[in-house]
Design an enzyme around this catalytic site. Structure first.
Site, PDB file in Angstrom:
ATOM      1  N   ASP A 197       0.894  -1.207   0.082  1.00 60.57           N
ATOM      2  CA  ASP A 197      -0.314   0.038  -0.116  1.00 60.57           C
ATOM      3  C   ASP A 197       0.906   1.168  -0.143  1.00 60.57           C
ATOM      4  O   ASP A 197       1.522   1.622   1.059  1.00 60.57           O
ATOM      5  CB  ASP A 197      -0.890   0.000   1.188  1.00 60.57           C
ATOM      6  CG  ASP A 197      -2.006   1.191   1.322  1.00 60.57           C
ATOM      7  OD1 ASP A 197      -1.729   2.302   0.564  1.00 60.57           O
ATOM      8  OD2 ASP A 197      -3.218   0.697   1.668  1.00 60.57           O
ATOM      9  N   ARG A 223     -12.292  -5.677  -6.194  1.00 66.66           N
ATOM     10  CA  ARG A 223     -12.940  -5.318  -7.526  1.00 66.66           C
ATOM     11  C   ARG A 223     -12.193  -6.216  -8.679  1.00 66.66           C
ATOM     12  O   ARG A 223     -11.127  -6.173  -8.634  1.00 66.66           O
ATOM     13  CB  ARG A 223     -13.027  -4.060  -7.865  1.00 66.66           C
ATOM     14  CG  ARG A 223     -13.949  -3.238  -6.964  1.00 66.66           C
ATOM     15  CD  ARG A 223     -15.324  -3.394  -7.301  1.00 66.66           C
ATOM     16  NE  ARG A 223     -16.317  -2.300  -6.680  1.00 66.66           N
ATOM     17  CZ  ARG A 223     -16.935  -3.062  -5.395  1.00 66.66           C
ATOM     18  NH1 ARG A 223     -16.545  -4.146  -5.019  1.00 66.66           N
ATOM     19  NH2 ARG A 223     -17.815  -2.363  -4.846  1.00 66.66           N
ATOM     20  N   ASP A 276     -15.003 -13.230  -5.451  1.00 67.55           N
ATOM     21  CA  ASP A 276     -16.239 -12.727  -5.096  1.00 67.55           C
ATOM     22  C   ASP A 276     -16.800 -11.392  -5.957  1.00 67.55           C
ATOM     23  O   ASP A 276     -17.916 -11.238  -5.976  1.00 67.55           O
ATOM     24  CB  ASP A 276     -16.366 -12.308  -3.402  1.00 67.55           C
ATOM     25  CG  ASP A 276     -17.868 -11.898  -2.974  1.00 67.55           C
ATOM     26  OD1 ASP A 276     -18.453 -12.778  -3.081  1.00 67.55           O
ATOM     27  OD2 ASP A 276     -18.026 -10.794  -2.423  1.00 67.55           O
ATOM     28  N   GLU A 302     -21.162  -8.655 -14.004  1.00 65.30           N
ATOM     29  CA  GLU A 302     -21.899  -9.196 -12.803  1.00 65.30           C
ATOM     30  C   GLU A 302     -23.420  -9.128 -13.299  1.00 65.30           C
ATOM     31  O   GLU A 302     -23.731  -7.995 -13.743  1.00 65.30           O
ATOM     32  CB  GLU A 302     -21.822  -8.675 -11.619  1.00 65.30           C
ATOM     33  CG  GLU A 302     -20.337  -8.683 -11.030  1.00 65.30           C
ATOM     34  CD  GLU A 302     -19.976  -8.352  -9.579  1.00 65.30           C
ATOM     35  OE1 GLU A 302     -20.965  -7.957  -9.049  1.00 65.30           O
ATOM     36  OE2 GLU A 302     -18.606  -8.571  -9.091  1.00 65.30           O
ATOM     37  N   HIS A 333     -20.431 -11.968  -5.151  1.00 69.90           N
ATOM     38  CA  HIS A 333     -20.284 -10.603  -4.896  1.00 69.90           C
ATOM     39  C   HIS A 333     -21.314 -10.328  -3.780  1.00 69.90           C
ATOM     40  O   HIS A 333     -22.156  -9.833  -3.229  1.00 69.90           O
ATOM     41  CB  HIS A 333     -20.974  -9.561  -5.671  1.00 69.90           C
ATOM     42  CG  HIS A 333     -20.077  -8.468  -5.569  1.00 69.90           C
ATOM     43  ND1 HIS A 333     -19.830  -7.503  -6.403  1.00 69.90           N
ATOM     44  CD2 HIS A 333     -19.984  -7.610  -4.296  1.00 69.90           C
ATOM     45  CE1 HIS A 333     -19.288  -6.342  -6.020  1.00 69.90           C
ATOM     46  NE2 HIS A 333     -19.413  -6.587  -4.555  1.00 69.90           N
TER      47      HIS A 333
END
Ligand SMILES: NC(=O)c1ccc[n+]([C@@H]2O[C@H](COP(=O)([O-])OP(=O)(O)OC[C@H]3O[C@@H](n4cnc5c(N)ncnc54)[C@H](O)[C@@H]3O)[C@@H](O)[C@H]2O)c1
Length: 335
Positions: free
Chosen positions: A190, A250, A274, A279, A298
């Site tokens: 990060d 995402r 997920d 989608e 999701h």
């Protein structure tokens, strides 16, 4: 202390989001609170026949309903909107700014449950939980195959293994805590965090180092221009052949063509997703044909606990507004 508006009445709070009764009761000690059942329709508040409530409101709390110009026109005394979303797409921020109305969000409202689910997906993936259940239900666990699943579904343990977390924010930092509980070593990529951000709990490292050394990589960065395709062909090639990849962030953070190649050619041990490029994931999509992936629709943030949490954060914001102290998650702080 009761909070009164400029004509000396108790301030009015209008809540159209799903909301916890306990937090509504907390607010009622100081304000007049109107909770209307959520419509889940995502339409303008101006269309919900709330004329008198809008006219009286100093604060609106909404999740799906639109706080647009038409709603603002019906709410002359409005001072604060709390959107029970991470990204307040249901609020016309510009129109609020023009009117001097502060807009706050409920940051991290689903972080705990999303981290729970991400960890569940991680464990289901490395221990082949979904595949084993499908196999057992299909009637293949017979006397002749009584020990077959022991070999077929053998999976790695977590203790002593390295978890690589992309994004050390609300969800990523909670993944750190969970991983430590399982005795894992944790590395975080990060670039917005200082090297010592997690103290002795996790090392903040460069992306390539994380990818090349992690047993399991889990994705928790937001989708932005800087993260779209963050894991491309070159980065995926750094993953070890025995590594697992989990994505409950995402889909577009991983390059689709490169990912499908890696999975098709079994260049990593497996993956759990997920989130998807489109989608719902189309019936017949190649991902459904691969035996090295675990797929969920999701649902990482799907939990009634999210309502409890956004209600608490929204109530805190309203109390901060009333007390004139700093409101967390304000998107137009210049006001
Ligand atoms: N599957 C689901 O149902 C579900 C639920 C909740 C959240 N999510 C996803 O998870 C993401 C993360 O959520 P969060 O609440 O932790 O967000 P957050 O904003 O709290 O944390 C994101 C972290 O990513 C870091 N980051 C930003 N750009 C980066 C980059 N280029 N490289 C590496 N790190 C970068 C930020 O510094 C921050 O620490 C969300 O944006 C959302 O896409 C999915």
């Amino acid at each position: 202390m009761e909070v009164r508006n400029i004509v000396g009445q108790r301030s009015n709070i209008l809540i159209t989001a799903p909301f916890s009764e306990a937090q509504a009761a907390r607010l009622r000690q100081r304000f007049d609170v109107t909770v209307v059942p959520p419509t889940l329709a995502g339409v303008s508040l101006a269309e919900l026949g709330l004329g008198a409530d809008l006219a009286a409101a100093q604060v609106i709390v909404a999740e799906l309903d639109q706080v647009d110009r038409a709603s603002l026109a019906q709410a002359p005394g409005l001072e604060l909107v709390v959107s029970c979303r991470a990204n307040p797409v249901n609020v016309d921020i510009e129109a609020c700014a023009e009117r001097g109305v502060q807009v706050a969000t409920t940051p991290g409202r689903n972080a705990e449950v999303t981290a729970d689910f991400s960890f569940a997906l991680l464990m289901a993936t490395v221990r082949h939980v979904s595949a084993a259940e499908r196999w057992a239900r299909s009637g293949q666990w017979t006397d002749a195959a009584v020990f077959e699943p022991y070999a077929r579904f053998a999976g790695i343990g977590l203790h002593g293994r390295v978890l690589g977390i992309l994004g050390g924010g609300a969800v990523g930092s909670r993944m750190v805590r969970r991983a430590l509980g399982f005795g894992m070593t944790v590395k975080v990529y990060d670039p917005f965090l200082a090297a010592g951000h997690f103290g002795g709990d996790a090392d903040v490292v460069a992306l390539d180092e994380l990818l090349a050394t992690a047993d399991i990589v889990t994705v928790h960065v937001p989708l932005t221009p800087s993260t779209e395709g963050l894991l491309g062909r070159r980065e995926l090639a750094l993953l070890r052949p025995d590594a697992y990849l989990i994505n409950a962030g995402r889909a577009a953070i991983i390059d689709e063509d490169a990912l499908m190649e890696v999975l098709r050619e079994h260049r990593i041990a497996g993956a759990g997703f997920d989130v998807f490029y489109s989608e719902p994931l189309a019936h017949g999509h190649e991902l459904f044909t691969l035996d090295n992936v675990t797929l969920t629709p999701h649902i990482a943030g799907a939990s009634p606990d999210v309502v409890t949490e956004h209600s608490r954060i929204a109530a805190d914001a309203i109390l901060a507004w009333a007390d004139g102290t700093e409101i967390r998650g304000v998107v137009n702080p210049a006001l």
